[in-house]
Design a protein around this motif. Structure first.
Motif, PDB file in Angstrom:
ATOM      1  N   PHE A  51      57.084  29.986  55.676  1.00  0.00           N
ATOM      2  CA  PHE A  51      56.729  31.391  55.448  1.00  0.00           C
ATOM      3  C   PHE A  51      55.357  31.786  55.973  1.00  0.00           C
ATOM      4  O   PHE A  51      55.121  32.942  56.256  1.00  0.00           O
ATOM      5  N   THR A  52      54.441  30.846  56.136  1.00  0.00           N
ATOM      6  CA  THR A  52      53.135  31.192  56.699  1.00  0.00           C
ATOM      7  C   THR A  52      52.502  29.967  57.341  1.00  0.00           C
ATOM      8  O   THR A  52      52.891  28.832  57.073  1.00  0.00           O
ATOM      9  N   GLY A  64      49.477  33.447  60.262  1.00  0.00           N
ATOM     10  CA  GLY A  64      50.767  33.957  60.704  1.00  0.00           C
ATOM     11  C   GLY A  64      51.783  34.039  59.582  1.00  0.00           C
ATOM     12  O   GLY A  64      51.719  33.271  58.622  1.00  0.00           O
ATOM     13  N   PHE A  65      52.712  34.972  59.742  1.00  0.00           N
ATOM     14  CA  PHE A  65      53.756  35.198  58.747  1.00  0.00           C
ATOM     15  C   PHE A  65      55.119  35.203  59.407  1.00  0.00           C
ATOM     16  O   PHE A  65      55.349  35.950  60.365  1.00  0.00           O
ATOM     17  N   PHE A  66      56.008  34.383  58.882  1.00  0.00           N
ATOM     18  CA  PHE A  66      57.413  34.434  59.256  1.00  0.00           C
ATOM     19  C   PHE A  66      58.045  35.550  58.427  1.00  0.00           C
ATOM     20  O   PHE A  66      57.567  35.875  57.350  1.00  0.00           O
ATOM     21  N   ASP A  67      59.125  36.116  58.901  1.00  0.00           N
ATOM     22  CA  ASP A  67      59.852  37.147  58.143  1.00  0.00           C
ATOM     23  C   ASP A  67      58.945  38.317  57.777  1.00  0.00           C
ATOM     24  O   ASP A  67      58.999  38.849  56.671  1.00  0.00           O
ATOM     25  N   PHE A  68      58.104  38.715  58.723  1.00  0.00           N
ATOM     26  CA  PHE A  68      57.076  39.727  58.504  1.00  0.00           C
ATOM     27  C   PHE A  68      57.624  41.102  58.130  1.00  0.00           C
ATOM     28  O   PHE A  68      56.899  41.928  57.569  1.00  0.00           O
ATOM     29  N   GLY A  82      56.328  39.283  68.596  1.00  0.00           N
ATOM     30  CA  GLY A  82      57.469  38.398  68.404  1.00  0.00           C
ATOM     31  C   GLY A  82      58.559  39.013  67.546  1.00  0.00           C
ATOM     32  O   GLY A  82      58.312  39.904  66.740  1.00  0.00           O
ATOM     33  N   LYS A  83      59.760  38.521  67.734  1.00  0.00           N
ATOM     34  CA  LYS A  83      60.919  39.033  66.999  1.00  0.00           C
ATOM     35  C   LYS A  83      60.840  38.685  65.511  1.00  0.00           C
ATOM     36  O   LYS A  83      61.238  39.483  64.662  1.00  0.00           O
ATOM     37  N   ASP A  84      60.333  37.502  65.186  1.00  0.00           N
ATOM     38  CA  ASP A  84      60.367  37.019  63.810  1.00  0.00           C
ATOM     39  C   ASP A  84      59.006  36.818  63.158  1.00  0.00           C
ATOM     40  O   ASP A  84      58.939  36.589  61.960  1.00  0.00           O
ATOM     41  N   MET A  85      57.922  36.857  63.921  1.00  0.00           N
ATOM     42  CA  MET A  85      56.607  36.521  63.368  1.00  0.00           C
ATOM     43  C   MET A  85      55.549  37.531  63.782  1.00  0.00           C
ATOM     44  O   MET A  85      55.638  38.144  64.843  1.00  0.00           O
TER      45      MET A  85
END
Length: 110
Positions: A51-52, A64-68, A82-85
């Motif tokens: 997640f980060t 950084g954050f995933f699923d932002f 980015g598409k996901d981050m």
């Protein structure tokens, strides 16, 4: 705590080391069951999913954050295409908004 993450933090400049120690503590306090991994040459924090992460650069620390898309970025801090981050850049301790980041960590960790 993952020894590779500790080593990464300890090898940074004094200011970045202090920021990463604060972030690490915030993540640990904010998210139950969080684990630390060392992937892609950086610390990555996860529950059932990544997640980060944070990483050092010469001029700033990237958080950084995933699923932002779950995040409420009311101050338009998130950067990237980015598409996901997405990520934010932290240059000094005062850039760390503890309350906002705790909320963000909780949000993306689930």
């Amino acid at each position: 705590m993952n020894p590779q993450v500790t080593e990464y933090i300890n090898s940074a400049s004094a200011e970045q080391k202090e920021m990463m120690e604060v972030l690490r503590q915030l993540i640990q306090e904010s998210v139950a069951g969080v684990t630390e991994e060392f992937k892609w040459s950086r610390p990555v924090f996860r529950t059932s999913k990544d997640f980060t992460y944070f990483k050092t650069t010469k001029a700033y620390l990237t958080l950084g954050f995933f699923d932002f898309t779950k995040l409420n970025d009311k101050h338009n801090k998130l950067q990237g295409t980015g598409k996901d981050m997405r990520h934010i850049k932290l240059k000094k301790m005062s850039d760390i908004d503890r309350e906002e980041l705790q909320e963000w960590f909780r949000t993306v960790a689930v």
